[in-house]
Design a protein around this motif. Structure first.
Motif, PDB file in Angstrom:
ATOM      1  N   UNK A 284     -10.147 -11.710   7.030  1.00 53.52           N
ATOM      2  CA  UNK A 284      -8.748 -12.087   6.810  1.00 53.52           C
ATOM      3  C   UNK A 284      -8.078 -11.104   5.853  1.00 53.52           C
ATOM      4  N   UNK A 285      -8.787 -10.762   4.785  1.00 55.12           N
ATOM      5  CA  UNK A 285      -8.245  -9.788   3.827  1.00 55.12           C
ATOM      6  C   UNK A 285      -8.047  -8.448   4.530  1.00 55.12           C
ATOM      7  N   UNK A 286      -9.042  -8.041   5.321  1.00 57.91           N
ATOM      8  CA  UNK A 286      -8.936  -6.761   6.031  1.00 57.91           C
ATOM      9  C   UNK A 286      -7.728  -6.732   6.950  1.00 57.91           C
ATOM     10  N   UNK A 287      -7.418  -7.874   7.553  1.00 58.07           N
ATOM     11  CA  UNK A 287      -6.334  -7.916   8.510  1.00 58.07           C
ATOM     12  C   UNK A 287      -4.960  -7.968   7.845  1.00 58.07           C
ATOM     13  N   UNK A 288      -4.831  -8.813   6.805  1.00 56.26           N
ATOM     14  CA  UNK A 288      -3.494  -9.031   6.228  1.00 56.26           C
ATOM     15  C   UNK A 288      -3.260  -8.297   4.912  1.00 56.26           C
ATOM     16  N   UNK A 289      -4.328  -7.935   4.209  1.00 55.19           N
ATOM     17  CA  UNK A 289      -4.154  -7.224   2.934  1.00 55.19           C
ATOM     18  C   UNK A 289      -5.097  -6.021   2.887  1.00 55.19           C
ATOM     19  N   UNK A 290      -4.902  -5.042   3.793  1.00 53.78           N
ATOM     20  CA  UNK A 290      -5.872  -3.933   3.847  1.00 53.78           C
ATOM     21  C   UNK A 290      -5.987  -3.173   2.531  1.00 53.78           C
ATOM     22  N   UNK A 291      -4.907  -3.131   1.767  1.00 59.34           N
ATOM     23  CA  UNK A 291      -4.988  -2.386   0.496  1.00 59.34           C
ATOM     24  C   UNK A 291      -5.902  -3.132  -0.486  1.00 59.34           C
ATOM     25  N   UNK A 292      -5.939  -4.472  -0.357  1.00 63.62           N
ATOM     26  CA  UNK A 292      -6.837  -5.250  -1.210  1.00 63.62           C
ATOM     27  C   UNK A 292      -8.287  -5.005  -0.823  1.00 63.62           C
ATOM     28  N   UNK A 293      -8.542  -4.932   0.477  1.00 66.49           N
ATOM     29  CA  UNK A 293      -9.913  -4.673   0.939  1.00 66.49           C
ATOM     30  C   UNK A 293     -10.381  -3.319   0.422  1.00 66.49           C
ATOM     31  N   UNK A 294      -9.490  -2.325   0.504  1.00 65.58           N
ATOM     32  CA  UNK A 294      -9.849  -0.994   0.013  1.00 65.58           C
ATOM     33  C   UNK A 294     -10.163  -1.047  -1.485  1.00 65.58           C
ATOM     34  N   UNK A 295      -9.414  -1.880  -2.230  1.00 67.19           N
ATOM     35  CA  UNK A 295      -9.675  -1.989  -3.676  1.00 67.19           C
ATOM     36  C   UNK A 295     -10.994  -2.689  -3.944  1.00 67.19           C
ATOM     37  N   UNK A 296     -11.266  -3.760  -3.165  1.00 68.38           N
ATOM     38  CA  UNK A 296     -12.503  -4.505  -3.379  1.00 68.38           C
ATOM     39  C   UNK A 296     -13.715  -3.615  -3.209  1.00 68.38           C
ATOM     40  N   UNK A 297     -13.627  -2.670  -2.235  1.00 68.82           N
ATOM     41  CA  UNK A 297     -14.762  -1.802  -1.961  1.00 68.82           C
ATOM     42  C   UNK A 297     -14.638  -0.426  -2.615  1.00 68.82           C
ATOM     43  N   UNK A 298     -13.552  -0.211  -3.330  1.00 68.64           N
ATOM     44  CA  UNK A 298     -13.369   1.106  -3.941  1.00 68.64           C
ATOM     45  C   UNK A 298     -13.289   2.207  -2.906  1.00 68.64           C
ATOM     46  N   UNK A 299     -12.628   1.921  -1.782  1.00 67.98           N
ATOM     47  CA  UNK A 299     -12.516   2.904  -0.697  1.00 67.98           C
ATOM     48  C   UNK A 299     -11.217   3.697  -0.890  1.00 67.98           C
ATOM     49  N   UNK A 300     -11.335   4.878  -1.415  1.00 66.68           N
ATOM     50  CA  UNK A 300     -10.130   5.642  -1.736  1.00 66.68           C
ATOM     51  C   UNK A 300      -9.581   6.370  -0.519  1.00 66.68           C
ATOM     52  N   UNK A 301     -10.474   6.772   0.410  1.00 66.38           N
ATOM     53  CA  UNK A 301     -10.019   7.527   1.576  1.00 66.38           C
ATOM     54  C   UNK A 301     -10.429   6.806   2.849  1.00 66.38           C
ATOM     55  N   UNK A 302      -9.470   6.635   3.762  1.00 65.25           N
ATOM     56  CA  UNK A 302      -9.737   5.918   5.008  1.00 65.25           C
ATOM     57  C   UNK A 302     -10.768   6.638   5.868  1.00 65.25           C
ATOM     58  N   UNK A 303     -11.594   5.866   6.597  1.00 65.84           N
ATOM     59  CA  UNK A 303     -12.615   6.509   7.431  1.00 65.84           C
ATOM     60  C   UNK A 303     -13.184   5.536   8.455  1.00 65.84           C
TER      61      UNK A 303
END
Lengths: 349, 455
Positions: B248-267
């Motif tokens: 759900x977070x990945x779908x509606x709050x992708x920037x939050x998912x990136x923060x949760x995982x510390x994903x700075x660059x999309x891949x």
């Protein structure tokens, strides 16, 4: 629809004051009516297992105010910031003092929590009384539709006012008197023995004292906010609530004279209910008077939530309130009757 | 949102954050315990075995203490919407006020009517009545949780509203609002997590009494019920509820998912890092131990799924404390995994009939009970910090929501007041709970109290 929600909000707040008011009153009188440790447990037992149900009326009122009149909630709660937190802290301490007493057997700490119980109840009565005074007098609303109320400024009632002034202080004291009398009336019904006898004589004296105080506070209100008396005169609903109040006075007087305690409590509850609802009817459609400029005042229409929200909420509010009373009817059957010192069998209620 | 220590917005956030985190320590246990009490009362009614009644009575006393602290710390929460978050209340009160009012009207009236009778009134109510009172309290406490989660879900993923002419929100579709998919998933996840807290507390008590050699019959009841529910609830927290929550977070709050995982660059083939430290200024993770592709798979179902990184979003929309979100989320996940392992081990031993003689495991079970509290709190920190910089996601920013008329000084004043009050309250709570544990489930009840009162 907005009028209906105005009425519901008034009803809920009034119900809260009537129900929890008797706990405030009993709390204020705690040391006067109960001399021994066992008698003090008896007073707490008389407040009984439903004090948190009474408090839910306050929580429910808060929720309904946020839902139906968001602008009123945001302006008034942030404007009375410190006073509100004082109320919240007192509510918190009062709740702990009731619950903790049942767990502690140590004399010293029971006395400590009894003191917390008395002071938090007394302060709550004062603060709610002052709040009532502030509603009648008004608050210093600005062009942005906000205000910030210090505890006191120059004790005047116009312009840049504070929470306390020459009108709201007598009003607060008047409310303390009325709620104490109400609490004493409750204790006459709910207790027996020495606590009962002391409550009977206190209730009679306090209600007698309330008569001149009421005349005085009405005169002061007429001076401060003549619109209220005018509103009362022109609005049929307030005639009805005034009739309820008059009938309640009769019931209260009869009940006190003939020791019909249930009748007396009914009288005192409906007297409070009638008076507060009269006040609400007289206030309508205003929700918040302004002490700075009359054009800035909040009316119900100004603060109300959009119509769709209000319509949806009516549909669930009505069954919810019926259920709320149903639960209590079920429980109350098990707790009817008087609380005595020795019959106090399971823990403290 | 840029914050500094002189900023009123920051203090309003700390004020709410502190009071809500403290408050939620208590309801999570009451919600977790409530159905245990119902279960034991039901078993006692069915089997007539007095040990279940004793278990229910003992835990009802612990429940009562938690409930009381939960009530008194909960009342300030609702009022803070008006006092500290006036802008937010004015903007969205017509929507979120619905669920907050419903909570009072449906849940609190139910709970508060039956709680006193449930804790003190067993004799007055009779066994059947006492069981029904337990059901009333449990239903009330879960309903209250539901309404709060619907409120939160609206802030995370607003649906069912329309914008009124003056720019504030109105409720348009009450069904969509109450059955917000976010709310349903979050409610399931949160309630399972509350059950984990309850199950670990009960198991810890059983382990404690067993290690002490006290109340062995009661200890066995606690260990049996606690470890079984503990395992099931720990598994459900992870899958399917936690998994759905992350999707759900990945779908509606992708920037939050990136923060949760510390994903700075999309891949594609995005990693889940088991451990590592986010470095925001250089935009990378230090010392990472990755599970390759796991994030792509968990969030979107295939290893080839593309996960957007923080660099694809405007810095303005980044949550303002990525480090804290990252750690909160990772520690929660790690603890959740450990809970499953501990409970699986305990159930294995119990199945073999050796739980009560496994001293080492009992020590672990006894000392483990604080960790579900930590995991629950961190889960909420992930949700609430992850929602930043928004109060209502995508609609209303946090820095426009606080009360403009209330200065930082006022907020700090009341915050200090709460810290002091809650410190004393916490000591009192621990003392009273300790006394109940010391008295134990086999203490004569309620005779002891009667004598004390009569003195």
């Amino acid at each position: 629809m907005i009028t209906l929600w105005y009425g519901i909000l008034g009803f809920m707040l009034t119900t809260y004051v009537v129900l929890d008011g008797r706990n405030f009153g009993a709390g204020i009188l705690h040391w006067m009516v109960a001399r021994t440790q066992a008698e003090r447990r008896q007073v707490i037992a008389a407040i009984g297992p439903l004090w948190s149900w009474h408090e839910v009326w306050l929580v429910g009122t808060g929720g309904v105010m946020l839902m139906a009149f968001p602008r009123l909630m945001s302006a008034s709660f942030s404007g009375c910031y410190l006073a509100l937190f004082l109320i919240l802290w007192c509510v918190l301490l009062r709740g702990i003092s009731i619950e903790v007493g049942g767990h502690l057997s140590d004399r010293l700490w029971q006395e400590f929590w009894d003191a917390v119980f008395v002071f938090s109840n007394a302060l709550l009565a004062v603060l709610f009384g002052a709040a009532l005074g502030n509603i009648a007098r008004g608050v210093p609303l600005t062009l942005q539709g906000t205000f910030y109320l210090p505890f006191f400024t120059n004790f005047g009632i116009r312009g840049n006012v504070g929470l306390l002034d020459w009108y709201t202080v007598p009003m607060a004291l008047f409310c303390v008197l009325i709620l104490t009398a109400h609490g004493a009336t409750y204790l006459t019904m709910k207790t027996e023995g020495a606590v009962h006898e002391r409550s009977v004589s206190l209730a009679r004296r306090l209600w007698l004292a309330a008569i001149p105080a009421f005349v005085l506070i009405t005169l002061l209100t007429w001076l401060v906010r003549p619109q209220l008396l005018h509103g009362m005169a022109i609005r049929p609903v307030s005639w009805l609530t005034l009739i309820i109040s008059a009938a309640s006075i009769y019931a209260l007087a009869t009940g006190l004279r003939h020791r019909r305690e249930r009748l007396a409590l009914l009288g005192s509850s409906f007297l409070l209910f009638g008076l507060l609802m009269t006040g609400a009817a007289a206030l309508y459609p205003v929700m918040l008077f302004s002490t700075t400029d009359n054009s800035l005042q909040f009316t119900a229409v100004d603060c109300a939530a959009p119509a769709s929200s209000l319509a949806i909420a009516v549909a669930w509010w009505i069954p919810a309130v019926i259920l709320a009373f149903a639960y209590v009817c079920v429980i109350q059957r098990h707790y009817s009757g008087k609380v005595s010192v020795s019959k106090d069998n399971q823990e403290f209620y | 949102m840029q914050t500094s220590l002189t900023d009123a917005a920051l203090w309003h956030r700390i004020h709410f954050g502190f009071t809500i985190t403290y408050h939620y320590l208590f309801p999570q246990l009451t919600m977790g315990l409530a159905w245990f009490l119902v279960y034991w009362k039901w078993r006692a009614l069915r089997t007539g075995d007095e040990k279940y009644n004793r278990a229910a009575r003992f835990w009802a006393r612990i429940f009562g203490l938690n409930f009381a602290v939960g009530v008194v710390t909960g009342i300030p929460m609702e009022f803070q919407f008006g006092t500290n978050w006036a802008g937010f209340s004015k903007y969205s009160g017509a929507v979120i006020g619905q669920t907050l009012a419903m909570e009072g009207m449906f849940a609190f009236f139910l709970e508060s009517a039956f709680i006193g009778a449930f804790i003190w009134g067993e004799k007055r109510l009779g066994q059947q009545g006492h069981f029904l009172a337990a059901v009333g309290v449990a239903t009330g406490s879960w309903l209250s949780g539901f309404f709060i989660l619907v409120t939160n879900a609206f802030m995370q993923h607003p649906i069912g509203y329309t914008a009124a002419a003056d720019g504030t929100l109105a409720l348009a579709n009450v069904g969509a609002f109450l059955l917000n998919p976010w709310a349903l998933v979050q409610f399931a996840h949160n309630q399972c997590a509350a059950l984990v807290t309850g199950a670990f507390a009960i198991t810890a008590m059983g382990a404690f009494y067993t290690l002490r050699g006290l109340h062995s019959e009661q200890a066995r009841v606690y260990l049996n019920t606690g470890t079984l529910v503990g395992l099931v609830a720990s598994l459900l927290v992870a899958f399917p509820t936690g998994d759905s929550q992350a999707k759900m977070v990945g779908r509606y709050q992708p920037v939050t998912l990136a923060s949760m995982e510390g994903l700075f660059h999309g891949t594609r083939l995005a990693d889940v890092t088991v451990i590592g430290q986010p470095n925001i200024s250089q935009q990378h993770l230090e010392n990472p131990i990755p599970l390759p592709g796991a994030l792509s798979f968990l969030a979107y179902g295939t290893f080839q799924s593309y996960v957007r990184g923080l660099d694809e979003f405007s810095r303005n929309d980044w949550p303002d404390n990525i480090e804290l979100i990252y750690y909160a989320f990772h520690i929660m996940i790690t603890l959740g995994t450990i809970f499953i392992l501990i409970m699986a081990w305990a159930n294995w031993k119990r199945w073999r009939g050796r739980l009560e003689s496994s001293t080492g495991l009992l020590w672990i079970l006894m000392l483990a009970f604080p960790f579900p509290y930590i995991a629950n709190s961190l889960g909420w920190m992930t949700a609430e910090l992850g929602r930043q910089p928004w109060l209502v996601y995508g609609l209303f920013r946090t820095d426009s929501g606080y009360s403009q008329v209330v200065s930082a000084g006022d907020t700090i004043f009341t915050l200090i007041g709460f810290v002091g009050l809650y410190f004393v309250l916490g000591l009192l709570f621990l003392y009273l709970t300790g006394r109940e544990i010391h008295k134990g489930p086999d203490a004569p009840y309620p005779l002891a109290k009667r004598q004390e009162v009569a003195v």
